[in-house]
Each structure stands twice: as C-alpha cells, then as structure tokens.
Write a protein that holds these residues in place. Structure first.
Motif, PDB file in Angstrom:
ATOM      1  N   SER A  51       0.805  -1.215   0.000  1.00 29.01           N
ATOM      2  CA  SER A  51       0.000   0.000   0.000  1.00 29.01           C
ATOM      3  C   SER A  51       0.843   1.272   0.000  1.00 29.01           C
ATOM      4  O   SER A  51       0.296   2.358  -0.081  1.00 29.01           O
ATOM      5  CB  SER A  51      -0.972   0.000   1.173  1.00 29.01           C
ATOM      6  N   LEU A  52       2.157   1.143   0.101  1.00 31.51           N
ATOM      7  CA  LEU A  52       3.006   2.336   0.033  1.00 31.51           C
ATOM      8  C   LEU A  52       3.894   2.240  -1.208  1.00 31.51           C
ATOM      9  O   LEU A  52       4.530   1.223  -1.435  1.00 31.51           O
ATOM     10  CB  LEU A  52       3.887   2.452   1.280  1.00 31.51           C
ATOM     11  N   SER A  53       3.957   3.315  -1.957  1.00 29.03           N
ATOM     12  CA  SER A  53       4.804   3.362  -3.142  1.00 29.03           C
ATOM     13  C   SER A  53       6.261   3.125  -2.754  1.00 29.03           C
ATOM     14  O   SER A  53       6.800   3.883  -1.966  1.00 29.03           O
ATOM     15  CB  SER A  53       4.718   4.754  -3.763  1.00 29.03           C
ATOM     16  N   PRO A  54       6.893   2.091  -3.291  1.00 29.48           N
ATOM     17  CA  PRO A  54       8.245   1.789  -2.827  1.00 29.48           C
ATOM     18  C   PRO A  54       9.282   2.827  -3.215  1.00 29.48           C
ATOM     19  O   PRO A  54      10.348   2.900  -2.616  1.00 29.48           O
ATOM     20  CB  PRO A  54       8.548   0.442  -3.482  1.00 29.48           C
ATOM     21  N   ARG A  55       9.005   3.627  -4.226  1.00 28.82           N
ATOM     22  CA  ARG A  55      10.015   4.564  -4.694  1.00 28.82           C
ATOM     23  C   ARG A  55       9.825   5.981  -4.151  1.00 28.82           C
ATOM     24  O   ARG A  55      10.471   6.904  -4.613  1.00 28.82           O
ATOM     25  CB  ARG A  55      10.008   4.638  -6.220  1.00 28.82           C
ATOM     26  N   MET A  56       8.904   6.139  -3.217  1.00 23.21           N
ATOM     27  CA  MET A  56       8.685   7.475  -2.686  1.00 23.21           C
ATOM     28  C   MET A  56       9.129   7.529  -1.231  1.00 23.21           C
ATOM     29  O   MET A  56       8.952   6.569  -0.485  1.00 23.21           O
ATOM     30  CB  MET A  56       7.204   7.844  -2.783  1.00 23.21           C
TER      31      MET A  56
ATOM     32  N   HIS B 230      10.746   0.739   2.469  1.00 16.18           N
ATOM     33  CA  HIS B 230      11.382  -0.563   2.709  1.00 16.18           C
ATOM     34  C   HIS B 230      12.154  -0.612   4.007  1.00 16.18           C
ATOM     35  O   HIS B 230      12.514  -1.667   4.472  1.00 16.18           O
ATOM     36  CB  HIS B 230      12.298  -0.932   1.533  1.00 16.18           C
ATOM     37  N   SER B 231      12.419   0.551   4.593  1.00 18.66           N
ATOM     38  CA  SER B 231      13.213   0.549   5.819  1.00 18.66           C
ATOM     39  C   SER B 231      12.341   0.459   7.062  1.00 18.66           C
ATOM     40  O   SER B 231      12.865   0.536   8.164  1.00 18.66           O
ATOM     41  CB  SER B 231      14.068   1.807   5.869  1.00 18.66           C
TER      42      SER B 231
ATOM     43  N   GLU C 196       1.608  13.781  -0.761  1.00 19.72           N
ATOM     44  CA  GLU C 196       0.975  13.622  -2.069  1.00 19.72           C
ATOM     45  C   GLU C 196      -0.498  13.979  -2.103  1.00 19.72           C
ATOM     46  O   GLU C 196      -0.935  14.724  -2.975  1.00 19.72           O
ATOM     47  CB  GLU C 196       1.182  12.224  -2.613  1.00 19.72           C
TER      48      GLU C 196
ATOM     49  N   TYR D  36      18.948   2.626   4.816  1.00 18.82           N
ATOM     50  CA  TYR D  36      17.527   2.939   4.811  1.00 18.82           C
ATOM     51  C   TYR D  36      17.254   4.351   4.322  1.00 18.82           C
ATOM     52  O   TYR D  36      16.176   4.646   3.840  1.00 18.82           O
ATOM     53  CB  TYR D  36      16.957   2.744   6.216  1.00 18.82           C
ATOM     54  N   GLU D  37      18.216   5.239   4.499  1.00 17.38           N
ATOM     55  CA  GLU D  37      17.956   6.595   4.046  1.00 17.38           C
ATOM     56  C   GLU D  37      18.437   6.813   2.623  1.00 17.38           C
ATOM     57  O   GLU D  37      18.223   7.872   2.050  1.00 17.38           O
ATOM     58  CB  GLU D  37      18.613   7.604   5.001  1.00 17.38           C
TER      59      GLU D  37
ATOM     60  N   ASN E 121      12.678  11.281   5.475  1.00 18.31           N
ATOM     61  CA  ASN E 121      13.432  11.056   4.247  1.00 18.31           C
ATOM     62  C   ASN E 121      13.711   9.592   3.982  1.00 18.31           C
ATOM     63  O   ASN E 121      14.483   9.261   3.088  1.00 18.31           O
ATOM     64  CB  ASN E 121      14.747  11.830   4.297  1.00 18.31           C
ATOM     65  N   ARG E 122      13.098   8.727   4.765  1.00 16.07           N
ATOM     66  CA  ARG E 122      13.355   7.308   4.530  1.00 16.07           C
ATOM     67  C   ARG E 122      12.344   6.713   3.585  1.00 16.07           C
ATOM     68  O   ARG E 122      11.280   7.254   3.353  1.00 16.07           O
ATOM     69  CB  ARG E 122      13.355   6.568   5.863  1.00 16.07           C
ATOM     70  N   TYR E 123      12.709   5.577   3.035  1.00 15.11           N
ATOM     71  CA  TYR E 123      11.833   4.891   2.089  1.00 15.11           C
ATOM     72  C   TYR E 123      11.068   3.785   2.815  1.00 15.11           C
ATOM     73  O   TYR E 123      11.547   3.272   3.823  1.00 15.11           O
ATOM     74  CB  TYR E 123      12.664   4.305   0.936  1.00 15.11           C
TER      75      TYR E 123
ATOM     76  N   ARG F 189      -0.785  11.402 -13.445  1.00 14.62           N
ATOM     77  CA  ARG F 189       0.007  11.468 -12.230  1.00 14.62           C
ATOM     78  C   ARG F 189       0.311  10.067 -11.712  1.00 14.62           C
ATOM     79  O   ARG F 189       1.428   9.772 -11.264  1.00 14.62           O
ATOM     80  CB  ARG F 189      -0.769  12.253 -11.185  1.00 14.62           C
TER      81      ARG F 189
ATOM     82  N   ASN G 162       7.182  12.300   0.671  1.00 13.74           N
ATOM     83  CA  ASN G 162       6.407  12.354  -0.571  1.00 13.74           C
ATOM     84  C   ASN G 162       5.074  11.642  -0.433  1.00 13.74           C
ATOM     85  O   ASN G 162       4.060  12.100  -0.956  1.00 13.74           O
ATOM     86  CB  ASN G 162       7.193  11.703  -1.719  1.00 13.74           C
TER      87      ASN G 162
ATOM     88  N   ASP H  40      -1.764  -2.011  -4.084  1.00 16.30           N
ATOM     89  CA  ASP H  40      -2.639  -1.165  -3.283  1.00 16.30           C
ATOM     90  C   ASP H  40      -2.280   0.310  -3.355  1.00 16.30           C
ATOM     91  O   ASP H  40      -3.129   1.169  -3.240  1.00 16.30           O
ATOM     92  CB  ASP H  40      -2.592  -1.613  -1.811  1.00 16.30           C
ATOM     93  N   TYR H  41      -0.991   0.603  -3.526  1.00 18.60           N
ATOM     94  CA  TYR H  41      -0.635   2.017  -3.492  1.00 18.60           C
ATOM     95  C   TYR H  41      -1.188   2.766  -4.693  1.00 18.60           C
ATOM     96  O   TYR H  41      -1.421   3.976  -4.621  1.00 18.60           O
ATOM     97  CB  TYR H  41       0.869   2.238  -3.305  1.00 18.60           C
TER      98      TYR H  41
ATOM     99  N   ARG I 174       4.058   9.234 -11.483  1.00 17.96           N
ATOM    100  CA  ARG I 174       4.665   9.323 -10.157  1.00 17.96           C
ATOM    101  C   ARG I 174       4.710   8.001  -9.430  1.00 17.96           C
ATOM    102  O   ARG I 174       5.544   7.780  -8.566  1.00 17.96           O
ATOM    103  CB  ARG I 174       3.911  10.334  -9.306  1.00 17.96           C
ATOM    104  N   HIS I 175       3.753   7.126  -9.733  1.00 11.31           N
ATOM    105  CA  HIS I 175       3.699   5.892  -8.952  1.00 11.31           C
ATOM    106  C   HIS I 175       4.149   4.682  -9.745  1.00 11.31           C
ATOM    107  O   HIS I 175       4.793   3.803  -9.212  1.00 11.31           O
ATOM    108  CB  HIS I 175       2.277   5.644  -8.450  1.00 11.31           C
TER     109      HIS I 175
ATOM    110  N   MET J 215      -7.164   8.947  -3.529  1.00 12.51           N
ATOM    111  CA  MET J 215      -6.831  10.313  -3.145  1.00 12.51           C
ATOM    112  C   MET J 215      -7.331  11.289  -4.189  1.00 12.51           C
ATOM    113  O   MET J 215      -7.331  12.486  -3.968  1.00 12.51           O
ATOM    114  CB  MET J 215      -5.319  10.472  -3.045  1.00 12.51           C
TER     115      MET J 215
END
Lengths: 647, 391
Positions: free
Chosen positions: A432-437, A481-482, A445, B37-38, A477-479, B297, A441, B283-284, B301-302, B291
């Motif tokens: 449910s979370l975009s992995p690249r954002m 996956h962390s 959004e 992770y960052e 600022n973390r993604y 978009r 973000n 799901d995202y 973006r996704h 939203m």
C-alpha cells in the motif's frame, strides 16, 4: 539410506534417547548489504516424537529461519552453526546432523518430503498452478516410495479424504485455482503427509486464513497428528493457536529463546516480560468496556498538531450528537457475472451476488464493525464506498459537514470533495506504500493532488502527521522498505489522515500484522478516533478485533448482513448461527477456553444447509429483518418465532 | 544463562531467559543499516552496481569513449579528410621505443614506397636507419574546434616532413585511426539519440496501453505485432529510400536516427505495458486513485518510477542494436553517406575480397564496434542486476 548420512551418524558417536528433533545452539546469519545479520543466536529446542512443539515469536524473530534450517532450504546467503539432530526411529543408525548436509545433496533430499513434511503459510502461492493437486501430491510418492501410477492415485485419494475432501475422486483431478484457500491448505497438508513423515513443520499454517477456516484446519492438523502419531513443529505468532495445539512451547525473540516449557507452565505461569507482553496484546471477549490492550511497544498519539491544521479533523464537540448519521447505505447490490465462454461464443453467464441488499447507517463519531469471512462481500462494500467499484443499485449518502453528498453519483468537483471526506486504510502494509517514494512524498501527495498549501506548509503537515502516529520527523526522508510492517501501517494511516477525512474505512488493517503490533495499531486507531473525532468503518474477519474496536457490529455472510447489533449485545446474545460460529472460532491464549472443535464442525461456517430453518431461505420466500431488541436485528424468515431465535 | 536442553526424552523444565529484555531491540539498527535505509534508490543501485566488476569497467570505458568524441579533433593525428597521396594503402606502423639498444622515446621507422610493376601494388619497405620521432602536443593540420575556434594542436603528430599511420591508411591515403576517431562521433551518438526516441515513445505508448487497457491497448498491441513481424533490414531499406538524395548529410543523419528509433520502441512499449499491468494491481495505486490522483500522475509518479531502473537497463541493452543497425545500413549504402563518416561508412571500404586479402587493416573499425557493443551489453547486465536493490 544414503552412505553419507551413515557416516555422519557414526561420527556423532552417541545415542540420543527419544528426541525426534533436537536443535542445539543453532546460529544462523545472513550476509547482507549492510553487513551480516544474525537471525538466530544460539537457539536450542527439541521436538518429542508424536508431540507438538510450538515456536512462538513475532515476524523477524527468526522462527521461520529455524524451520528453513531444519529443512535444509536456507538461502545461499545464510550460514548456519550449531547442531540439528534428526533422529528418525524408522531409519536405523541413530541421529543425523542436518546442518553439514549439502543443501541439495541426496541425503537431505531423501529426508525432505519423505520423513519431514512442511506446510507453508500462503495457500495461494504454495501450489503449482499448472498441475492438478493429485499430480502434486502423488509426486512425492513417486520420488520417495517409487509408487506406480495406480498406487499413487489410490494413496492420494485416501489422503485427500483424510484431510477433509468430501469427494476425493473428483478433487484429485482439480487444479489449485478451482479450490478455496482453506481447501488448498488442506491439499497442502495432504502433500506434506502423503509419505507419512515422522516430523511435520507447519510454518504459520493458518495465518492467511479466516478464523473459521483456521479452526477447521487446526482441528484437522491436531487430529492427523494424533492419528499418525507424528511430531509437529508449529511455527506461529498467534498464542491462541498455541494454546489449542501445543504440548511444549518455545518463545523466541530476536533470534534468542526467551522462555520455554510445557504448555501448562507457559500459559499458567508466564514469567518473561516478552511473553507476558504478547499475552496482554491479544484482544479477548471478556474485556471490560473501555479496557485497553497493552501493546508491547505503545505508540504515543500526539494529534494536537493535526487539529485545526487539516480541514475535517476537528474535535468532535460540535457534531457528535448521538443519532447523527454520517453515512447511510440503502439497498446496496452488486452482482459479478462471469461468462463461461464456449468454443463458438455460446457462453453461459453465471452471476455471483457479491453484495445483496445491504443497508446500514454509520453514526458520526462511532466505529461500525463489519465482520465476515473472506468472500462474504465486505471488501466489495468498502470498494463501492470508495468508488472503486460501481454498484448495480442502491444509494449511499454521506452527510458531510458541508452538506450531503450522493456518494454513488458524485462527479468532478463533488467527487474531489468526497475524496477528502472518505479515506481508506489498507490491509497489506507492503503493497500500500509506493516503494520509490520517501515518507515525506507519500504523506504530502494527497495535499499536492488537492492543491492544499505550498511546499513548506505541506512539509509541516507531514511532520505533524508523523508525530500523530508516533514516528519521528527524521523518518521523513526514509523509504518504505526501511520500516517494519507496523510502522508502514502507521504511515498508511497517516496518509489517510492527511486530507482530514470524516470517515475512515479500515479494510482488515491488522490482519497482516503480528498480535503485538496489532494491539499497537488498534490502540493508535482508537486514540486517533478520540482525538480527532473520526468515524470508522472497521472491516475484519476476526470478531475479537472488531469487538475491541467497534461500537456496533454488522455480521456479513454471502453478500448479506445477517445480524447487526450493538457490540455488548452481539457478544452476549448472538442470535444468528453464523455469528455464533464466528464467535466460537476465535482461539484464545487460555488453556481453560479451548476451541470447541466439535461444535464448530456442527455449525459449519457459511454453509446454509447447516443453519436452523429459521435463517435459511432455501425453500420458502425471502428473509426479512426481524428486530429482536433496540438496535439489534437479524435476518430470518418473517414467520420465525422470536423465542426460537433467541434460543 | 541460556537454555540447556534436558536429556533426550526427559521432561522439559520451565526456562526463562534472564538476559535484559528490550522490546525495541528488533527495531534498533546499526549506523550502516540506517544509512542504507535513508539511501535513495539511485544510491542503492550504485552500491550494488559497483560490485559488478565487468560492468564497472565497461562504464569506465564508455565514459572514456564519450569524453573522447568531444575532443576528437585534438586526439586524432590527422583531420578527417586529410589525404596523403604519397601514402595510399600504407600498412600500419608500429611504434618503437629503443633504437639500436638506446632509448629514444616513441618513434617510427621511415618507409620507402616502391611500385611492384607486376601486380601494380604499392610496396612499403621500412628503412631501419631512419628514426622518425613522434611529436606530442604539436602543431599539425588546422581544424575548427567544435566548429568555433581555429586551432592546430594535436596530441601526437609525425616527425616534421614524415607521416605516421598507426592503423594504416586507405585508398585515398587517409589515416584510418583518425577516421575511426571521427567516426565514433556519429556511431556512438546515433545509438543514444535513437534509444532516447524509442524510450519516450515506448513509455508513453506502452504506459497508456497498460494503464487504460481496452480498445487503445488492443490497437497498440496489433500495431506492435505488425511492426515486429516485418523483417527489419528490408524495412530500414524502404524507409531509408524515402529520404531524398538532395538532403544534407546532417538531415540524413537525423532521418536515420528517427528510422531506428521508430522501429525500436515496440519492445520497450511491450515491457512497459506488462509491467504496468502488474503494478496497477498494487494497493498504493488504488490509494492514489482514492486520493483523487489523475491517470497521468499515477503513471508518472507511482508506476513508472517503480520500473524505471529496469527500463534504463533494457534501453542500455538496446543501444548496441542501434549502433549495429546504423553500421549495417551504412554498410549497405543506405544509411549515412560520405562525407559523413561513421564506423559503418569506414567498413564499406572493406567490402571487396581484394581489400581483405591485401589491406586487412581496413577492417580495424570492426574492433571499436565490437568493444563498444560488448561494453554496452555488460553495462546493461550490471544495471539490470542493480535495478532491484531491495532484493
């Protein structure tokens, strides 16, 4: 027996008494990107022949790694130390140390699937879609026993009827996609047991299943385990399952054993803070009104920063008058048609009523629970409400603070307004979370889409949201996956709150989470509701969870709401047989409240044939809602006797 | 105290760990982990890419090659069209460092030309007495650097009044090395231009087809199938034939780029479409729709960022095809035409058997073609492995 294994046994030069599986000081570490990760740190446990040892822990505690080490299916990046002694009475020559065996060598292959069977968590992906189940089950017979085709078929049919297929002759030629999740899990069990192993490893065998199916599978496993006098290593995070199944329990946390002992000691005298914490986190039906679950890691809610920042999230003071309806749903219906196409286009359309004349109200500020097994149509209802699926008929009105919105017909600006009023929390925290954002973000959004504020203001909102769900602003600022599953789910909740909705639809928000994390998320949702005056539609298959969250509960079965009542009343006085079945199917971490397997079997879950006549619409006219008490009604025959219903 | 198991078969006693217990310890992480992770996806990819030695070497080689084509004028000893009528079909010369056991620095021996009257072949004989020292950073042919600045500096030139052909010279006495260097300009850029065109077309068309599905998807799928079913060389030839002979070489160059790009987007579009079909169910994406996000978009973006790394990897793999396509077209005389010089054009010189028999050095341009194509393939390989840093 392979020669290598013989030599192995001699080199051990000792005889063990009666431990079928003995794991001594096992360490497993993975070489990963950021250095080595120790998944298991000096764990010791044993499984007695014919007994069940449960290995309990949260996800990430290393329990699945242990099972992989036993089966010799650790990934190549793992290295293991210690000893895993497997002492199979049917093999002469004493115990074998499984660790030094080559991963795909003959000795381990001779044991896997033959003397050791394994059941996996995910019934949907653990069967090959290209082969019939008979083919897959028979395969290990051919591999290990050299059985002929006819023998394979005979044994497989026998096994299928043992695991509960009513018509094994037909089932043997079916493909996995023709079976439901529960039936696939049964097929999986048949596959693991076909060679008559002395050890069965069940890795979260029921986690992906509904509670009612879970109860059936547990009953089946217990029965087969006793019937075959087989040992079982049961891996689970659910203490309720453990209490119903295990003889000995080992509690693991972060790769180390925290507590171990016979099941009596573990449940009657839990001593370690971790085990106590796990037990306190399980919701149960005896909770007093207002009693809170104790999450292992409590998350402080600091929603003040959100108040006033977002439009809808206001304290409930002005609007929370009782009886003030926020969402009213009337006569909602949705039918899916699947066309069975013939060769020449003469297909027959078969219709499936996913949602059948569903009506309910959600009052402002309350939490309405919607319970039912998978496939009962509860997710379709939520999708209709979110405008992801179009309903065939019915009406849904949202009485928003700024006027009513016809939810099913909204277009353009009205739809945009609706999006800010109703939001959703998803089941799967991974997808449910975009992995690249980055988290920032993700949280900003929705604000960007609706053109709220400028970049710095959005950033401030994102910080406030993070704070509200108990995460630190340096996580911005973390993604995704962390983060752990629970943290991700919290981020999902924060995203849903970003626009300041009035109604939050929570679609199984905790069913993918561990019990300890589940309590944390439930408490968080409760606190947010109190602080922000939110209204919830809380969907789940677990009645205990809904009981903890909801003010009123609607029970859904086969597309219809069969019973709706205030929480205490439904718990105290369930009328519909389906509600009763759901209530009986929840396992508790309490030795004095075992699952009543026989009763469960009798009532069946969703099969209408087993219901009492008053609730079945098989032969006579349509069912109607019968009000039994204030706000408590049940779907039954119009002529059904009130006393009969309450009986 | 750690758990010590009882004797086999003996009853298990109740064991409780006495180690300090911290419920947060699973969430705690080391410095190194939090750094990971960052890290953005790009950084993770780079960390992983670095481990692929061959890909890294290829990257260095390619970067060097692309830097090189910016300063070709300076690097090449001669200009592109400089002719040495005295030195037609001169074989490659080798560079020596020692003469008669004494170190003199890089030099070549002088050569004398005689004409074999029987075969009419030019025969070059090396004069071991004539030491011709190479000059560095010297004045040579004048050129306009990037068409702007008049200059005459070269990295290396022959001794005064002599000549130096490291890879020999062709039928007009032009230096093969210089021509290879100049040819790289065209051959290396045509691949990039073509791929970026194919990339844009592939993402847009494949993205729309994958996201919307329906009739648009159907049409796109059929068009792709038709395009892919036509043999590529005849199609190139047909398209190349459309371009009028009167066009200037630069327009022809752009035209060829377009042809290559127009025929190459199909594979990418298919990849994009199938990826989108899979990711659309996540799901995202639903969350973004709920939203109120518009399709553009959601795709931009996704969805696309989710597999952009894969796309870049596959685009890298398709650059060699572009380079080969240009080489093949030019070799057939349908692509670029002199005076524009590409590696394909250089190879047209080596079309006859006599050339291969007598002047094999004219085949040297195949070496850079092979090297560059291998390098792109290794690079693409490394990128593809690195594209999924979360695995």
């Amino acid at each position: 027996m392979p020669d290598a294994a013989f030599m192995e046994k001699e080199s051990l030069g000792m005889t063990l008494g009666a431990d079928l599986l003995r794991i001594e000081d096992l360490t497993v570490s993975f070489s990963m990107f950021g250095g080595a990760v120790e998944a298991v740190r000096g764990a010791s446990l044993r499984v007695l022949p014919g007994k069940v040892t449960a290995l309990v822990g949260e996800s990430g505690s290393g329990k699945s790694v242990i099972s992989q080490a036993v089966m010799g299916i650790l990934p190549p990046s793992a290295s293991a130390g210690g000893r895993i002694l497997f002492d199979d009475p049917s093999l002469s020559g004493g115990p074998i140390d499984l660790i030094p065996l080559p991963r795909d060598g003959q000795p381990i292959r001779g044991l896997r699937g033959n003397r050791m069977g394994m059941i996996f968590q995910e019934p949907m992906t653990s069967l090959s879609p290209l082969h019939t189940i008979g083919n897959q089950i028979g395969e290990s017979l051919a591999l290990h026993k050299g059985a002929t085709k006819a023998e394979q078929r005979e044994r497989t049919e026998e096994m299928l009827s043992l695991v509960g297929f009513t018509n094994p002759k037909r089932a043997i030629d079916m493909y996995p996609f023709e079976l439901s999740g529960g039936m696939r899990q049964r097929a999986m069990i048949a596959m693991a047991l076909i060679c008559g192993p002395s050890l069965l490893i069940a890795d979260e065998p029921t986690t992906a299943l509904d509670v009612t199916i879970q109860a059936q599978i547990l009953h089946l496993l217990r029965g087969l385990q006793q019937q075959f006098d087989m040992a079982m290593l049961l891996i689970t995070h659910d203490l309720g399952v453990v209490a119903n199944m295990a003889d000995e329990v080992v509690v693991i946390y972060h790769g180390e054993i925290m507590e171990a002992g016979p099941v009596e000691d573990i449940f009657r005298r839990p001593s370690h803070p971790y085990l106590k914490g796990l037990m306190a986190a399980v919701p149960h039906f005896d909770m007093k009104p207002g009693e809170r679950l104790k999450a292992l890691r409590e998350v402080p809610v600091k929603a003040e920063a959100l108040l006033g920042r977002t439009a809808g999230a206001r304290p409930k003071a002005p609007a929370a008058a009782a009886g003030d309806v926020l969402l009213s749903v009337r006569g909602l219906a949705k039918t899916y048609t699947t066309r069975k196409s013939g060769w020449f286009g003469k297909g027959e359309a078969s219709a499936m009523r996913a949602v059948d004349d569903v009506s309910f109200d959600i009052r402002r500020g309350e939490c309405l629970g919607l319970v039912g097994e998978s496939g009962c149509g509860k997710t379709t209802v939520s999708k209709i409400l979110m405008r992801g699926v179009t309903a065939d008929s019915g009406s849904v009105t949202l009485h928003s603070q700024d006027g009513p919105i016809d939810l099913l017909a909204a277009r353009g600006a009205a739809l945009d307004r609706l999006r800010t009023r109703v939001q959703m929390v998803f089941q799967d925290p991974v997808s449910s979370l975009s992995p690249r954002m980055t988290v920032q973000n993700i949280l900003t959004e929705p604000l960007e889409i609706h053109g709220r504020g400028d970049a710095p203001a959005r950033r401030e909102t994102a910080k406030a949201l993070l704070k509200a769900i108990g995460l630190d602003k340096r996580h911005l600022n973390r993604y995704p996956h962390s983060f752990s599953g629970g943290q991700r789910q919290r981020i999902g909740i924060a995203r849903a709150l970003a626009l300041g909705p009035e109604l939050l639809i929570c679609d199984e928000p905790v069913s993918a989470l561990d019990v300890s994390v589940q309590a944390q998320i439930l408490n968080l949702l409760k606190d947010l509701q109190a602080e922000l005056g939110l209204t919830y539609l809380f969907i789940s298959h677990n009645l205990a969870v809904v009981d903890y969250m909801a003010d009123r509960i609607a029970v859904m079965c086969a597309g219809r709401i069969v019973e709706l009542a205030p929480r205490e009343r439904l718990m105290r006085n369930p009328v519909h047989p389906y509600t009763k079945a759901l209530l009986a199917a929840v396992p508790f971490p309490d030795l004095d409240k075992p699952l009543d397997f026989d009763a469960l079997k009798k009532s069946g879950a969703a099969s209408q044939q087993r219901w009492e006549k008053a609730f079945s619409d098989e032969d006579e006219g349509p069912l109607t809602k019968i009000e039994i008490a204030e706000g408590h009604w049940v779907l039954a025959r119009p002529n059904a006797d009130f006393r009969e219903l309450c009986a | 105290m750690t758990l010590s198991l009882p004797e086999p078969g003996a009853p298990l006693s109740h064991y409780v760990s006495d180690k300090p217990f911290d419920p947060m310890s699973v969430e705690a992480m080391s410095q190194k982990q939090s750094e990971i992770y960052e890290a953005s996806q790009l950084r993770l990819m780079w960390w992983k890419f670095k481990k692929h030695r061959l890909a890294l070497a290829s990257l260095v080689f390619l970067v060097a090659a692309y830097l090189m084509i910016m300063v070709v004028e300076f690097l090449a000893p001669y200009n592109l069209h400089t002719r040495n009528v005295e030195r037609i079909y001169a074989p490659p010369q080798s560079v020596h460092l020692f003469h008669d056991g004494a170190f003199v620095g890089p030099f070549v021996y002088g050569r004398a030309l005689t004409l074999d009257m029987d075969t009419l072949r030019r025969v070059y004989t090396e004069d071991r007495g004539k030491v011709e020292k190479l000059r560095f950073f010297c004045k040579g042919d004048t050129y306009r650097f990037w068409g702007l600045v008049e200059a005459d500096r070269h990295l290396v030139c022959p001794a005064e009044g002599s000549d130096f052909f490291l890879f020999g010279s062709d039928r007009l006495g032009r230096d093969v090395l210089s021509r290879i260097l100049y040819g790289a300009r065209i051959s290396l850029t045509i691949g990039l231009l073509g791929v970026s065109m194919a990339f844009v077309l592939g993402i847009v068309i494949g993205g729309l087809a994958g996201y919307h599905g329906g009739i648009f998807d159907l049409i796109v799928q059929r068009v792709i199938e038709v395009l892919q079913s036509i043999p590529s060389i005849p199609l190139w030839m047909a398209l190349a034939a459309i371009m009028p002979v009167t066009w200037s070489p630069i327009v022809i160059y752009l035209g060829i780029t377009c042809i290559l790009g127009l025929l190459d987007w199909t594979g990418l579009a298919r990849a994009v479409r199938s990826k989108l079909l899979a990711l659309r169910e996540e799901d995202y994406v639903l969350a973004a729709q709920l939203m109120g996000a518009r399709p553009g978009r959601i795709i931009g973006r996704h969805l696309v960022p989710g597999f952009l790394s894969h796309l870049i990897a596959s685009a890298t793999m398709s650059i060699p095809a572009m380079i080969l396509g240009e080489t093949a077209l030019s070799f057939l005389g349908l692509g670029l035409r002199p005076p524009i010089t590409s590696w394909g054009i250089l190879l047209t010189e080596a079309r006859s058997v006599s050339v291969i028999a007598f002047y094999p050095w004219l085949l040297i341009p195949t070496i850079p073609v092979i090297l560059v194509i291998l390098a792109f393939n290794f690079l693409g390989d490394g990128l593809r492995d690195a594209a999924d840093p979360y695995k």
